[in-house]
Motif scaffolding. Structure first.
Motif, short mmCIF file in Angstrom:
data_model
loop_
_atom_site.label_atom_id
_atom_site.label_comp_id
_atom_site.label_asym_id
_atom_site.label_seq_id
_atom_site.Cartn_x
_atom_site.Cartn_y
_atom_site.Cartn_z
N VAL A 88 86.15 34.42 17.86
CA VAL A 88 85.81 34.15 19.28
C VAL A 88 84.38 34.77 19.43
O VAL A 88 84.25 36.12 19.03
N GLY A 146 80.86 35.25 22.53
CA GLY A 146 79.39 34.28 22.01
C GLY A 146 79.18 34.73 23.99
O GLY A 146 79.35 34.74 25.02
N GLU A 182 87.78 35.68 24.61
CA GLU A 182 88.74 37.71 24.25
C GLU A 182 89.80 37.23 24.95
O GLU A 182 90.98 37.52 24.16
N LEU A 205 92.72 35.30 22.61
CA LEU A 205 92.93 36.07 21.36
C LEU A 205 93.97 36.92 21.16
O LEU A 205 95.14 36.80 20.76
N LEU A 252 80.31 45.12 7.42
CA LEU A 252 81.83 44.29 8.44
C LEU A 252 82.18 43.38 7.89
O LEU A 252 83.09 42.51 8.13
N GLY A 253 81.37 42.36 7.37
CA GLY A 253 81.37 40.94 6.81
C GLY A 253 81.90 40.77 5.20
O GLY A 253 82.72 39.95 4.85
N GLU A 295 92.70 37.20 10.24
CA GLU A 295 90.88 37.19 10.27
C GLU A 295 90.31 38.99 10.01
O GLU A 295 90.69 39.32 9.38
N GLY A 347 82.41 40.14 13.99
CA GLY A 347 83.25 39.01 15.70
C GLY A 347 82.29 37.84 14.95
O GLY A 347 82.58 36.94 13.71
N ALA A 361 79.28 36.45 15.80
CA ALA A 361 77.87 36.88 15.04
C ALA A 361 76.90 35.61 15.66
O ALA A 361 76.34 34.84 14.69
N PRO A 362 76.59 35.73 17.17
CA PRO A 362 75.71 34.65 17.80
C PRO A 362 74.47 34.60 17.12
O PRO A 362 73.95 33.69 16.89
N ASP A 363 74.34 35.86 16.59
CA ASP A 363 72.79 35.65 16.56
C ASP A 363 72.22 35.44 14.72
O ASP A 363 71.36 34.88 14.91
#
Ligand code: NAD
Length: 363
Positions: free
Chosen positions: A75, A77, A90, A93, A261-262, A278, A282, A284-286
Motif C-alpha cells: 500500500v 504512494g 498505511e 495496513l 528487497l524484491g 505479503e 512497498g 514501488a511507485p517509481d
C-alpha cells in the motif's frame, strides 16, 4: 478436493502486478494437487481511499476474517502522502493487522545461491544463510502509554513506554520454539537484559518455557551483539525471536544480507484466524505499471501461506524450489539482473516459476 478461501488485497503501486503472479501460481498448485482456491478480492490502501474514502473498508475486514488466509500486495504512494492519518494507506495496513490480531511476524531471510553476487557481503560470509526472524508485532514501545511530549521544569521532555505482559512474551517465544522445532532446532532469543527490566523478564520467560521444548537449543544474545553477528556470521542463526522494536530493526538489517528487497516474503500470524502474507517491499511507485517489478517476494509469500495457514508443506516446498530453479536457470528481473543474464518482465518471471512447477509435478 480441499477448498480454501483466500482474501486477495492487491493494494497500490506494483501490488496488483505482483499479486497477479502469486494468484496464478496458487491456481497452478490447485490444479496439480486438486485443491480449490476461492479468491475473493478486497480493497485496501490508497485505492480504497480513492474509491470508498477509507483505507480499510469494513467489507475488507469482514472478507479477511471469513477467509483461510490473506494475500496482500503493498500500500501507499506519493498521491496519498498529504492525506490526514485516517486516510493514509498505511493506516489500512496497521488496521488489518490489528483487526486480525496478528502478533507474530515471520521473516525468512534465505539467500538463493545463484543470487549470491547481489549480497553486499562477501560470498564466504553469506553463503547458506537461512534465518527465520520472529518478531512480536502488537506490544512494546510502539504501543505503550503514556507516550507524549510535554513541558517539564527543564523545558520540553518526551516519554515513550515499553510495556509488555508476561503472557504476550510467552506467546511469541513459544511461537519461536515451535518454528525452531520444524527447522534446525536452534533458537536465539534477542534482548537487552543488561539494561532493560522488560528484557530481564523476557529472558526469564524464555528460560522457563524452554523446558517444554527439550529438542530445541536456546541461547540468549544482547541486541547490540545480534546486530553485529548478523553481519559477521549470519550462518550461526536458525530462528531468532525478539520483541517488536528490536525485531523491526534486525529484520531490516537481515533483509539486506540477500541484497534484494524484491526477494523477501513475510507472514503475520494471529492466535487463531487467518494469517496475512505479503512481500516486505512497498508499492514501488517509481516502477508501478511498467511490468518490471520482481514478483518473487510475493510468490514466496504464497509458500508461507501454504505452509503456515493451510498446512500444505509439500506444496510450499515446491513453490520455493520452483523459485530456486528459475533463478538457477539464469532468469532475472531487472532489480536482480545483470547484463549477461536473461532479464524478464513481471509476468514472464511468474511464468518461468510456474513452468518449473508444472514440469516437476509431471515427472
Ligand atoms: P519500496 O519498497 O516501495 O521501494 C524501494 C525501492 O525498491 C524502489 O526503488 C523500488 O522500485 C524498489 N523495489 C521495491 N520492490 C520491488 C520489486 N518487487 N521489484 C523491483 N524493485 C522493487 O519502498 P519506498 O519507496 O520507501 O516506499 C514506497 C511506498 O510504499 C511508500 O508509500 C511507503 O509508505 C509504502 N510502503 C508500503 C509497505 C507495505 O505495504 N507493507 C512497506 C514499505 C513501504
Amino acid at each position: 478436493m480441499s477448498r480454501y478461501k483466500i482474501a486477495v488485497l492487491p493494494g497500490d503501486g506494483i501490488g496488483p502486478e505482483v499479486v497477479t503472479e502469486a494468484v496464478l501460481l496458487l491456481e497452478e498448485i490447485g490444479k496439480q494437487y486438486n485443491h480449490q482456491f476461492d479468491f475473493k478480492y478486497g480493497k485496501i490502501g490508497g485505492v480504497a481511499v480513492d474509491e470508498v474514502g477509507t483505507p480499510l473498508p469494513g467489507e475488507t475486514i469482514e472478507l479477511c476474517k471469513s477467509s483461510d488466509a490473506v494475500l496482500l500486495g503493498a500500500v501507499g504512494g506519493p498521491k496519498w502522502d498529504n492525506e490526514p492519518p485516517v486516510r493514509k494507506p498505511e493506516t489500512g495496513l496497521l488496521g488489518i493487522r490489528k483487526a486480525l490480531q496478528l502478533y507474530a511476524n515471520l521473516r525468512p531471510v534465505t539467500l538463493f545461491s545463484s543470487l549470491i553476487h547481489s549480497s553486499p557481503l562477501k560470498r564466504e560470509v553469506v553463503l547458506d544463510t537461512d534465518i527465520l526472524i520472529v518478531r512480536e508485532l502488537t506490544g512494546g514501545i510502539y504501543f505503550g502509554t503514556p507516550r507524549e511530549r510535554r513541558v517539564g521544569e527543564n523545558g520540553v521532555e518526551v516519554v515513550d513506554t515499553l510495556f509488555y505482559t508476561e503472557k504476550e512474551m510467552e506467546r511469541i517465544i513459544r511461537k519461536g520454539f515451535e518454528l525452531a522445532q520444524g527447522r534446525k532446532k536452534k533458537l536465539t532469543s534477542v534482548d537487552k537484559a543488561n539494561v532493560l527490566e522488560s528484557s530481564r523478564l523476557w529472558r526469564e520467560v524464555a528460560n522457563r518455557i524452554a523446558v517444554d521444548y527439550p529438542d530445541v537449543e536456546l541461547s540468549h544474545m544482547l541486541v547490540d551483539n545480534a546486530a553485529m553477528q548478523l553481519i559477521r556470521n549470519p550462518r550461526q542463526f536458525d530462528v531468532i525471536v525478539t520483541e517488536n522494536m528490536f525485531g523491526d530493526i534486525l529484520s531490516d538489517e537481515a533483509s539486506m544480507l540477500t541484497g534484494s528487497l524484491g526477494m523477501l516474503p513475510s507472514a503475520s500470524l494471529g492466535v487463531s484466524g487467518p494469517g496475512l502474507y505479503e512481500p516486505i517491499h512497498g508499492s514501488a511507485p517509481d516502477i508501478a505499471g511498467k511490468q518490471v517489478a520482481n514478483p518473487l517476494a510475493t510468490i514466496l509469500s504464497t509458500a508461507l501461506l501454504l505452509r503456515h495457514s493451510l498446512g500444505l508443506e509439500e506444496e510450499a516446498n515446491l513453490v520455493e524450489q520452483a523459485v530456486d530453479k528459475a533463478l538457477e536457470q539464469g532468469y532475472r528481473t531487472q532489480d536482480i539482473g545483470s547484463e549477461w543474464e536473461r532479464v524478464l518482465c513481471t509476468s514472464q518471471m511468474g511464468e518461468a516459476v510456474r513452468s518449473y512447477l508444472k514440469a516437476t509435478i509431471k515427472n
